[in-house]
Design an enzyme around this catalytic site. Structure first.
Site, PDB file in Angstrom:
ATOM      1  N   ASP A  88       0.822  -1.091   0.127  1.00  0.00           N
ATOM      2  CA  ASP A  88       0.074   0.197   0.029  1.00  0.00           C
ATOM      3  C   ASP A  88       0.921   1.363   0.089  1.00  0.00           C
ATOM      4  O   ASP A  88       1.843   1.410   0.812  1.00  0.00           O
ATOM      5  CB  ASP A  88      -0.970   0.101   1.263  1.00  0.00           C
ATOM      6  CG  ASP A  88      -1.813   1.078   1.180  1.00  0.00           C
ATOM      7  OD1 ASP A  88      -2.659   1.296   0.181  1.00  0.00           O
ATOM      8  OD2 ASP A  88      -1.929   2.205   1.769  1.00  0.00           O
ATOM      9  N   ASP A 507     -32.487  34.922  27.324  1.00  0.00           N
ATOM     10  CA  ASP A 507     -32.170  34.029  27.838  1.00  0.00           C
ATOM     11  C   ASP A 507     -32.787  32.615  27.536  1.00  0.00           C
ATOM     12  O   ASP A 507     -33.795  32.485  28.228  1.00  0.00           O
ATOM     13  CB  ASP A 507     -31.383  34.018  29.315  1.00  0.00           C
ATOM     14  CG  ASP A 507     -30.859  32.847  29.913  1.00  0.00           C
ATOM     15  OD1 ASP A 507     -30.929  31.946  29.236  1.00  0.00           O
ATOM     16  OD2 ASP A 507     -30.202  33.284  30.853  1.00  0.00           O
TER      17      ASP A 507
HETATM   18  O1  LIG Z   1       4.540   8.138  -8.459  1.00  0.00           O
HETATM   19  C1  LIG Z   1       3.567   7.370  -8.355  1.00  0.00           C
HETATM   20  N1  LIG Z   1       2.872   7.134  -7.044  1.00  0.00           N
HETATM   21  C2  LIG Z   1       2.010   6.060  -6.785  1.00  0.00           C
HETATM   22  C3  LIG Z   1       1.552   5.292  -7.917  1.00  0.00           C
HETATM   23  C4  LIG Z   1       0.544   4.258  -7.818  1.00  0.00           C
HETATM   24  O2  LIG Z   1      -0.533   4.497  -6.913  1.00  0.00           O
HETATM   25  C5  LIG Z   1      -1.145   3.418  -6.290  1.00  0.00           C
HETATM   26  C6  LIG Z   1      -1.154   3.796  -4.878  1.00  0.00           C
HETATM   27  O3  LIG Z   1      -2.557   2.860  -4.541  1.00  0.00           O
HETATM   28  P1  LIG Z   1      -2.551   1.656  -3.606  1.00  0.00           P
HETATM   29  O4  LIG Z   1      -1.401   1.511  -2.727  1.00  0.00           O
HETATM   30  O5  LIG Z   1      -4.021   1.660  -2.909  1.00  0.00           O
HETATM   31  O6  LIG Z   1      -2.431   0.639  -4.674  1.00  0.00           O
HETATM   32  P2  LIG Z   1      -3.580   0.192  -5.718  1.00  0.00           P
HETATM   33  O7  LIG Z   1      -3.198   0.753  -7.096  1.00  0.00           O
HETATM   34  O8  LIG Z   1      -5.088   0.752  -5.565  1.00  0.00           O
HETATM   35  O9  LIG Z   1      -3.676  -1.505  -6.046  1.00  0.00           O
HETATM   36  P3  LIG Z   1      -3.845  -2.376  -4.715  1.00  0.00           P
HETATM   37  O10 LIG Z   1      -5.005  -3.317  -5.335  1.00  0.00           O
HETATM   38  O11 LIG Z   1      -2.476  -2.758  -4.555  1.00  0.00           O
HETATM   39  O12 LIG Z   1      -4.900  -1.906  -3.591  1.00  0.00           O
HETATM   40  C7  LIG Z   1      -0.217   2.316  -6.753  1.00  0.00           C
HETATM   41  O13 LIG Z   1      -0.913   1.708  -7.952  1.00  0.00           O
HETATM   42  C8  LIG Z   1       0.790   2.807  -7.257  1.00  0.00           C
HETATM   43  O14 LIG Z   1       1.592   2.266  -8.440  1.00  0.00           O
HETATM   44  C9  LIG Z   1       2.192   5.527  -9.322  1.00  0.00           C
HETATM   45  O15 LIG Z   1       1.895   4.753 -10.121  1.00  0.00           O
HETATM   46  N2  LIG Z   1       2.996   6.421  -9.304  1.00  0.00           N
END
Ligand SMILES: O=c1[nH]cc([C@@H]2O[C@H](COP(=O)(O)OP(=O)(O)OP(=O)(O)O)[C@@H](O)[C@H]2O)c(=O)[nH]1
Length: 624
Positions: A88, A507
């Site tokens: 995440d 009041d």
């Molecule tokens: O510079 C960049 N910063 C971030 C990203 C992308 O942002 C998302 C972050 O979201 P998350 O961690 O919740 O992941 P999800 O895409 O929702 O996929 P999950 O199924 O794992 O929850 C992430 O995709 C980063 O790659 C970017 O691309 N560039």
């Protein structure tokens, strides 16, 4: 070819990436990992305020994502994969956690916050090892996080919107993709670039090395060895009853070079970490970013209050951009002191700093100038001059009760009426807050069936004006203490219809209440203890005709909803302290407010949110 031998350790295992992120898939497959993609269905809605640090939030979200997939796969096939990887990514700035924007406006809010400033990107990662024990899933979790610092250039509104319109921000934490167009927004990066993109590959490989290739004494090439992790590196989340041990397949630690299996006890797991080369480093606890921010938070508030008090934002709205030396002259302050204050305000995101000098951010232009339609300047000045003093005696209030604390701060229990000046200060604070929330309160329910309303404790009439604007048939009476009503005239908006609004002094505990079909109590009840609240509701109930109503607005939580935003949860959490110090009242939940109304003869009680800050409860007077 697999460059990293530790990645090779996973080649014969069924590995699942619990992520829909195409970036994570690309980073890991580029590294030579073979895996199945099973996106997690875990909703990213953990209460941010309950985590001590942003990294702890990211790690927990990653863990829940991965565990959801492990459980689902095990349930479906009664066979979980060997390893599930979850991640995440979040962006943090000024204590706020930014995730993926929900729409273009949200992306704009995020990017404006990041504009010209440095922020942190955290990716929490978990490696979950799964096994089946008598049909039940057994899991062991290893987690870690990586932090990277990113600095944005100063970007124009036009550029921000052009970027937002490209569509790129929408599925990216913090609203930008550093690997694509978003790279143009970035001045510099400190730390792992891939961590920003969504997966800290380097740290991941180090963890794999730690798991599969623990160092052997005198063996610098431990990373090459086919050994198995010490179980203590995992957090055991098994659903096997009493199952504290690791799966035998994972738990056998393998012997170090030359040792016979079982001949010597394995090295005791210590607070140490091993890098890819087998070097040992001290394992440190997560950095307490959130705690440090809390400890320093009072300085941020004081800087904001002081800049408001010195009218820095007024000067910059009218004449900015200006250099520190010019601002110092205009606010009649020292150049050195002003310079430091301006630096602090820029660091807090209240001011922009460019070669031309300092200028207001959009938020400062809207809310921190002293006379704007959305000004919260009065609230800042009131908090600085009154509430600040009171909070310095919180220890006294906690130990001995509120009266002593108020005494120490030099405030009478009857805080409003020490002088006309303090009454006005209080009214300016309330006026700003009421205007901010009036529309949400007025429209939380359809009130068009009422033709008369009485806003009890209605102060400057900010809510009354909004009610009259929203419901053209409505006549509104603002009922408040004589000192308040005397000064209310100063707050009446020019050019707005005032013939539907009248101000009546009195009041509400002792004087006759003006007759009305709807009684409004907006942010009144939390100031009073239970006996006073019952007394007031009894009086309202006896004045209210059957079919009439009472509308209560309070910063109350709805029990059934998860605290949506960290900031809102924090504000609500601090309420009891304000109530302790400022009076004998207390905050009440939406459910409790509903029960109160029912107890006083109101039926069909409904609750609705009014913006981020308030909950509104509407009850209809039943026939006696
Ligand atoms: O510079 C960049 N910063 C971030 C990203 C992308 O942002 C998302 C972050 O979201 P998350 O961690 O919740 O992941 P999800 O895409 O929702 O996929 P999950 O199924 O794992 O929850 C992430 O995709 C980063 O790659 C970017 O691309 N560039």
């Amino acid at each position: 070819m697999v460059l990293c031998p530790v990645i090779g350790k996973l080649l014969h295992k069924h590995v699942v990436l619990a992520s829909a992120s195409p970036r994570r898939q690309e980073i890991l497959s580029n590294a030579g990992l073979r895996f199945e993609v099973v996106p997690s269905r875990f909703k990213e809605k953990l209460c941010k305020a309950s985590f001590p640090t942003p990294s702890a939030y990211a790690v927990e979200t990653a863990k829940q994502k991965a565990l959801e997939v492990a459980r689902r796969m095990h349930q479906k096939d009664l066979r979980a994969p060997d390893v599930v990887i979850g991640a995440d990514t979040i962006v943090t700035i000024g204590g706020l956690i930014l995730e993926k924007p929900v729409d273009k406006q949200d992306a704009y809010r995020m990017l404006s916050r990041l504009n010209g400033k440095e922020h942190s990107v955290f990716t929490g990662v978990v490696i979950v090892h799964c096994s089946d024990r008598d049909g039940r899933l057994h899991t062991e979790v290893l987690d870690f996080y990586e932090e990277t610092t990113v600095k944005f250039s100063e970007l124009s509104e036009e550029l921000l919107w052009e970027y937002i319109d490209s569509g790129e921000p929408m599925d990216k934490a913090g609203g930008y993709g550093i690997q694509a167009l978003g790279g143009m927004l970035v001045e510099h990066v400190r730390g792992d670039f891939l961590n920003v993109v969504g997966f800290p590959l380097n740290h991941f490989c180090k963890k794999l090395a730690q798991l599969y290739c623990p160092p052997c004494p005198g063996d610098a090439w431990g990373a090459e060895r086919d050994s198995i992790p010490a179980v203590d590196t995992f957090e055991d989340l098994s659903d096997v009853e009493g199952g504290g041990g690791s799966d035998p397949a994972w738990g056998d630690r393998g012997s170090c070079g030359g040792e016979e299996a079982g001949a010597a006890p394995p090295p005791a797991p210590g607070p140490r970490d091993t890098d890819l080369n087998g070097a040992v480093e001290e394992k440190r606890p997560p950095f307490p970013t959130g705690l440090l921010e809390l400890m320093e938070g009072f300085k941020a508030s004081k800087a904001l209050f002081t800049a408001c008090k010195l009218n820095v934002f007024d000067v910059l709205r009218d004449q900015g951009p200006l250099k520190a030396v010019d601002i110092a002259r205009k606010i009649n302050a020292s150049v050195r002191g002003t310079g430091r204050l301006l630096e602090a305000c820029a660091a807090l995101g209240l001011l922009h700093k460019t070669d031309a000098g300092y200028s207001n951010t959009e938020a400062a232009d809207l809310h921190l100038v002293s006379d704007g339609a959305h000004s919260l300047h009065g609230l800042a000045v009131y908090n600085d001059s009154h509430v600040w003093d009171l909070f310095t005696h919180l220890d006294l209030a906690a130990r001995d009760g509120a009266e002593q604390a108020r005494g120490a701060a030099g405030m009478k229990a009857d805080r409003l009426f020490q002088s006309a000046e303090t009454t006005l200060l209080f009214m300016r604070a309330m006026h700003g807050l009421s205007k901010l929330t009036a529309r949400d309160v007025a429209t939380a329910f359809d009130l068009s069936r009422f033709t008369s309303a009485c806003d009890l404790g209605g102060c400057t009439g900010a809510l009354a004006h909004e009610l009259a604007r929203e419901y053209p048939r409505l006549q509104v009476t603002v009922f408040d203490l004589p000192d308040i009503i005397e000064h209310a005239r100063a707050f009446q908006p020019d050019g707005q219809r005032t013939e539907h609004i009248r101000f009546v002094p009195g009041d509400f505990f002792t004087d006759a209440l003006p007759r009305a079909q709807l009684y409004v109590l907006s942010r009144v009840l939390h100031d009073w203890p239970d006996d006073r609240v019952h007394h007031l509701l009894t009086r309202i109930s006896s004045c209210c005709e059957p079919g009439g109503g009472v509308l209560v607005a309070e910063a109350a939580a709805m029990e059934e909803e998860e605290a949506a935003a960290a900031a809102a949860a924090r504000r609500r959490g601090l309420q009891p302290l304000g109530a302790l110090l400022l009076g004998a009242g207390r905050p009440r939940s939406a459910r409790e407010l509903g029960q109160l109304l029912r107890r006083h003869g109101f039926r069909d009680v409904r609750v609705a949110p009014a913006g981020d800050l308030l909950r509104v409860v509407l009850g209809t007077r039943a026939a006696p």
